[in-house]
Design an enzyme around this catalytic site. Structure first.
Site, PDB file in Angstrom:
ATOM      1  N   ASP A 238       0.830  -1.206   0.000  1.00 36.11           N
ATOM      2  CA  ASP A 238       0.000   0.000   0.000  1.00 36.11           C
ATOM      3  C   ASP A 238       0.865   1.257   0.000  1.00 36.11           C
ATOM      4  OD1 ASP A 238      -2.385  -1.523   0.164  1.00 36.11           O
ATOM      5  OD2 ASP A 238      -2.107  -1.741   2.315  1.00 36.11           O
ATOM      6  N   GLY A 273       3.039  -2.856  12.502  1.00 35.75           N
ATOM      7  CA  GLY A 273       1.752  -2.216  12.299  1.00 35.75           C
ATOM      8  C   GLY A 273       1.440  -1.948  10.843  1.00 35.75           C
TER       9      GLY A 273
END
Length: 288
Positions: A238, A273
């Protein structure tokens, strides 16, 4: 309860097998054509390579060895392999496992798409991933508006066959997705296959720790990956796609887009994360 219904058992515990106590019963699982999925959740010690592990052991001591025995039995039967769903949480191995449940992502309506796209015009960018419904409608509407359509066709499944992918401006794919879309496994063949299948599209093929290729039918650019210690790869793709798109919107060349995207994703994989691991533009620009 689900297992009890599927196998008509008094208790799901009746289905539990010990490969040490019931090795032949364990191996017989490979003979069952209905057995398709392997959900693994072994320990870090169990998944490590053991040079003392022998294929002739009954069973092999290591988890990979046990799987090899099962897969070989399956191969001898002339049957397809298994779909593996790894759930191991191994500290600092740098890899991730993704489970997708559609939920509200599969509840997109035509009216909602129209309402969102109403604020966009020719030349604007739209980033898509194969995780929501109405993708065909979204692509067609965006194409009619003259928008730049950037797509990561992940998860790569049969639903893609129904999409007007010939209207996509930029594909962001990895080797697995590239092979599924083109039938080719070598990077050069994937690039050529994508261009042949989708002539108007630009292709960005990411190769993990090796780097990435850009190809538009005329120019081919390779950008090597930065050598870093990967802690968590969640969000790396992403980040790469996001920063590439940002650079593209600023009129940068493909090589410049890949450079900034590579720098950004190299920061992301060094942090745990998802969204929290994505670096700021200031952080990316400070990395030369």
């Amino acid at each position: 309860e689900l297992l009890a219904k599927m196998y008509d058992l008094d208790s799901p515990n009746d289905f539990l097998l010990s490969d040490y106590k019931n090795f032949e019963d364990y191996m017989a699982l490979a003979d069952n054509p209905d057995f398709r999925f392997v959900v693994s959740n072994t320990t870090e010690a169990g998944i490590e390579f053991d040079e003392n592990c022998s294929f002739d052991d009954k069973p092999c001591k290591s988890f990979p060895g046990k799987l090899a025995q099962l897969l070989y039995r399956r191969y001898q039967n002339g049957m397809k392999g298994f779909i593996f769903l790894p759930c191991e949480l191994i500290d600092k191995n740098g890899e991730n496992s993704i489970f997708l449940y559609p939920g509200t992502n599969s509840s997109i309506t035509h009216e909602y798409v129209d309402r969102v796209l109403n604020g966009f015009e020719k030349g604007d960018f739209i980033i898509l991933q194969n995780e929501i419904n109405r993708q065909d409608y979204i692509i067609n509407q965006a194409y009619e508006k003259g928008m730049v359509i950037l797509m990561n066709p992940s998860p790569c499944d049969d639903s893609l066959k129904a999409l007007p992918l010939e209207k996509v401006s930029y594909f962001f794919i990895n080797e697995v997705e590239g092979e599924m879309l083109t039938g080719n496994s070598e990077p050069d063949d994937i690039l050529l296959g994508m261009k042949k299948k989708y002539p108007r599209s630009h292709v960005v093929l990411t190769l993990g720790s090796t780097g990435a290729y850009y190809y538009d039918g005329r120019d081919k650019v390779f950008c090597p990956a930065r050598k870093v210690k990967a802690i968590d790869t969640v969000g790396a793709g992403d980040t790469y796609m996001g920063y590439f798109t940002y650079a593209l919107s600023k009129g940068m060349t493909p090589a410049e887009c890949m450079d900034i995207a590579t720098r950004a994703s190299s920061i992301t994989v060094q942090r745990p994360g998802a969204a929290a691991s994505i670096p700021t533009l200031e952080e990316v620009n400070s990395l030369k």
